[in-house]
Design a protein around this motif. Structure first.
Motif, PDB file in Angstrom:
ATOM      1  N   THR A  10       0.863  -1.175   0.000  1.00  0.00           N
ATOM      2  CA  THR A  10       0.000   0.000   0.000  1.00  0.00           C
ATOM      3  C   THR A  10       0.905   1.232   0.000  1.00  0.00           C
ATOM      4  O   THR A  10       2.119   1.127   0.184  1.00  0.00           O
ATOM      5  CB  THR A  10      -0.919   0.010   1.231  1.00  0.00           C
ATOM      6  OG1 THR A  10      -0.120  -0.194   2.411  1.00  0.00           O
ATOM      7  CG2 THR A  10      -1.995  -1.064   1.144  1.00  0.00           C
ATOM      8  N   VAL A  12       1.577   5.608   0.850  1.00  0.00           N
ATOM      9  CA  VAL A  12       1.286   6.819   1.618  1.00  0.00           C
ATOM     10  C   VAL A  12       1.422   7.986   0.647  1.00  0.00           C
ATOM     11  O   VAL A  12       2.531   8.282   0.188  1.00  0.00           O
ATOM     12  CB  VAL A  12       2.251   6.981   2.804  1.00  0.00           C
ATOM     13  CG1 VAL A  12       1.979   8.294   3.528  1.00  0.00           C
ATOM     14  CG2 VAL A  12       2.120   5.793   3.765  1.00  0.00           C
ATOM     15  N   ILE A  59      -0.735  13.176   6.737  1.00  0.00           N
ATOM     16  CA  ILE A  59      -0.946  11.841   6.178  1.00  0.00           C
ATOM     17  C   ILE A  59      -0.296  10.723   7.002  1.00  0.00           C
ATOM     18  O   ILE A  59      -0.869   9.650   7.137  1.00  0.00           O
ATOM     19  CB  ILE A  59      -0.500  11.786   4.696  1.00  0.00           C
ATOM     20  CG1 ILE A  59      -1.003  10.509   4.025  1.00  0.00           C
ATOM     21  CG2 ILE A  59       1.009  11.911   4.569  1.00  0.00           C
ATOM     22  CD1 ILE A  59      -2.478  10.447   3.821  1.00  0.00           C
ATOM     23  N   ASN A  62      -2.573   9.501   9.660  1.00  0.00           N
ATOM     24  CA  ASN A  62      -3.871   9.003   9.241  1.00  0.00           C
ATOM     25  C   ASN A  62      -3.823   7.479   9.236  1.00  0.00           C
ATOM     26  O   ASN A  62      -3.124   6.881   8.416  1.00  0.00           O
ATOM     27  CB  ASN A  62      -4.203   9.528   7.837  1.00  0.00           C
ATOM     28  CG  ASN A  62      -5.577   9.117   7.367  1.00  0.00           C
ATOM     29  OD1 ASN A  62      -6.146   8.139   7.838  1.00  0.00           O
ATOM     30  ND2 ASN A  62      -6.109   9.854   6.406  1.00  0.00           N
ATOM     31  N   TYR A  65      -3.887   5.103   6.066  1.00  0.00           N
ATOM     32  CA  TYR A  65      -2.775   4.952   5.128  1.00  0.00           C
ATOM     33  C   TYR A  65      -1.550   4.362   5.810  1.00  0.00           C
ATOM     34  O   TYR A  65      -1.262   4.668   6.961  1.00  0.00           O
ATOM     35  CB  TYR A  65      -2.406   6.308   4.508  1.00  0.00           C
ATOM     36  CG  TYR A  65      -3.453   6.814   3.553  1.00  0.00           C
ATOM     37  CD1 TYR A  65      -3.451   6.415   2.222  1.00  0.00           C
ATOM     38  CD2 TYR A  65      -4.468   7.668   3.980  1.00  0.00           C
ATOM     39  CE1 TYR A  65      -4.424   6.863   1.336  1.00  0.00           C
ATOM     40  CE2 TYR A  65      -5.442   8.124   3.101  1.00  0.00           C
ATOM     41  CZ  TYR A  65      -5.414   7.711   1.786  1.00  0.00           C
ATOM     42  OH  TYR A  65      -6.376   8.153   0.911  1.00  0.00           O
ATOM     43  N   ALA A 132      -5.200   6.611  -4.850  1.00  0.00           N
ATOM     44  CA  ALA A 132      -4.935   6.520  -3.410  1.00  0.00           C
ATOM     45  C   ALA A 132      -5.930   7.346  -2.607  1.00  0.00           C
ATOM     46  O   ALA A 132      -6.315   6.957  -1.497  1.00  0.00           O
ATOM     47  CB  ALA A 132      -3.513   6.972  -3.107  1.00  0.00           C
ATOM     48  N   ASN A 133      -6.358   8.481  -3.146  1.00  0.00           N
ATOM     49  CA  ASN A 133      -7.361   9.300  -2.459  1.00  0.00           C
ATOM     50  C   ASN A 133      -8.701   8.587  -2.391  1.00  0.00           C
ATOM     51  O   ASN A 133      -9.441   8.715  -1.418  1.00  0.00           O
ATOM     52  CB  ASN A 133      -7.518  10.656  -3.147  1.00  0.00           C
ATOM     53  CG  ASN A 133      -6.348  11.572  -2.868  1.00  0.00           C
ATOM     54  OD1 ASN A 133      -5.674  11.446  -1.863  1.00  0.00           O
ATOM     55  ND2 ASN A 133      -6.095  12.493  -3.784  1.00  0.00           N
ATOM     56  N   PRO A 136      -7.561   3.945   0.157  1.00  0.00           N
ATOM     57  CA  PRO A 136      -6.325   3.843   0.936  1.00  0.00           C
ATOM     58  C   PRO A 136      -5.663   2.466   0.863  1.00  0.00           C
ATOM     59  O   PRO A 136      -4.520   2.309   1.275  1.00  0.00           O
ATOM     60  CB  PRO A 136      -6.771   4.142   2.375  1.00  0.00           C
ATOM     61  CG  PRO A 136      -8.051   4.873   2.240  1.00  0.00           C
ATOM     62  CD  PRO A 136      -8.697   4.337   0.994  1.00  0.00           C
ATOM     63  N   LYS A 137      -6.376   1.490   0.339  1.00  0.00           N
ATOM     64  CA  LYS A 137      -5.807   0.137   0.214  1.00  0.00           C
ATOM     65  C   LYS A 137      -5.153  -0.094  -1.148  1.00  0.00           C
ATOM     66  O   LYS A 137      -4.746  -1.210  -1.470  1.00  0.00           O
ATOM     67  CB  LYS A 137      -6.895  -0.927   0.446  1.00  0.00           C
ATOM     68  CG  LYS A 137      -7.533  -0.853   1.825  1.00  0.00           C
ATOM     69  CD  LYS A 137      -6.492  -1.031   2.913  1.00  0.00           C
ATOM     70  CE  LYS A 137      -7.125  -0.914   4.299  1.00  0.00           C
ATOM     71  NZ  LYS A 137      -6.159  -0.616   5.324  1.00  0.00           N
ATOM     72  N   THR A 139      -2.575  -0.631  -3.915  1.00  0.00           N
ATOM     73  CA  THR A 139      -1.216  -1.158  -3.866  1.00  0.00           C
ATOM     74  C   THR A 139      -0.498  -0.881  -5.190  1.00  0.00           C
ATOM     75  O   THR A 139      -1.116  -0.812  -6.254  1.00  0.00           O
ATOM     76  CB  THR A 139      -1.175  -2.674  -3.591  1.00  0.00           C
ATOM     77  OG1 THR A 139      -1.827  -3.380  -4.649  1.00  0.00           O
ATOM     78  CG2 THR A 139      -1.809  -3.003  -2.246  1.00  0.00           C
TER      79      THR A 139
END
Length: 195
Positions: A10, A12, A59, A62, A65, A132-133, A136-137, A139
């Motif tokens: 994943t 960030v 981030i 969070n 992420y 990604a926004n 969050p998973k 990859t």
């Protein structure tokens, strides 16, 4: 160093451009002479309030992420030549940093410390940030041997460039000294031939 062949992780997302080394690791943390603890202070001024409490809107704080791949905006690692920036990235647990442009000194410091900087097109970077926004998973898979990075959400890939010497070092888990020692027999043969 650890060997690096392929990594799926994943990400960030840090969609900030022109992140310099003082933002990566502020100068007040540069007193140490070994790599221990630098990850705790990665992006310290963005990550923590003056009282040391985490800033909830940054981030790295969070909980949705995480992962071993930092996706950064254009011109990552500009500014001073401090190797501590690469130490902080590695110390936090990032093995790959993806951007559309890296400052040369940061790029070399990262490679020397086992962190792979992957340069992608601005369009590919924007797609990663967008995915990604939304998820969050998300990859990515980074394949050093084939020099490709793949967005696993849509299967799109790009190739990336890397110096062949640094590629070999990462694939074998060697720093510069380890690499030189691995060539000891060849060096001794060469020296003997010159006597």
């Amino acid at each position: 160093m650890e060997k690096f062949v392929t990594l799926t992780s994943t990400v960030v997302p840090l969609p900030i451009e022109n992140v310099d080394t003082d933002q990566i690791i502020p100068a007040r943390f540069l007193k140490a002479t070994n790599k221990e603890g630098f990850g705790d202070n990665l992006f310290a001024d963005w990550r923590y309030n003056k009282d040391g409490s985490p800033k909830t809107n940054f981030i790295l704080n969070n909980p949705a992420y995480g992962g071993s791949i930092l996706v950064a905006g254009k011109n990552f690692g500009s500014g001073s030549s401090r190797e501590h920036a690469a130490w902080a990235i590695d110390g936090y647990g990032f093995k790959v940093v993806v951007s559309s442009f890296f400052a040369d000194i940061f790029k070399n410091n990262a490679l020397n410390n086992g962190v792979l900087p992957v340069v992608v097109s601005a369009e590919f970077l924007a797609e990663i940030f967008n995915e990604a926004n939304k998820d969050p998973k998300l990859t990515l898979t980074v394949d050093l041997e084939n020099q490709t990075i793949t967005n696993n959400a849509d299967g799109k890939s790009e190739s990336f460039e890397i110096n062949s010497y640094k590629k070999e070092c990462l694939l074998k888990g060697l720093d510069d000294i380890d690499y030189l020692l691995s060539k000891k027999e060849l060096i001794e043969q060469y020296e003997a031939s010159k006597k």
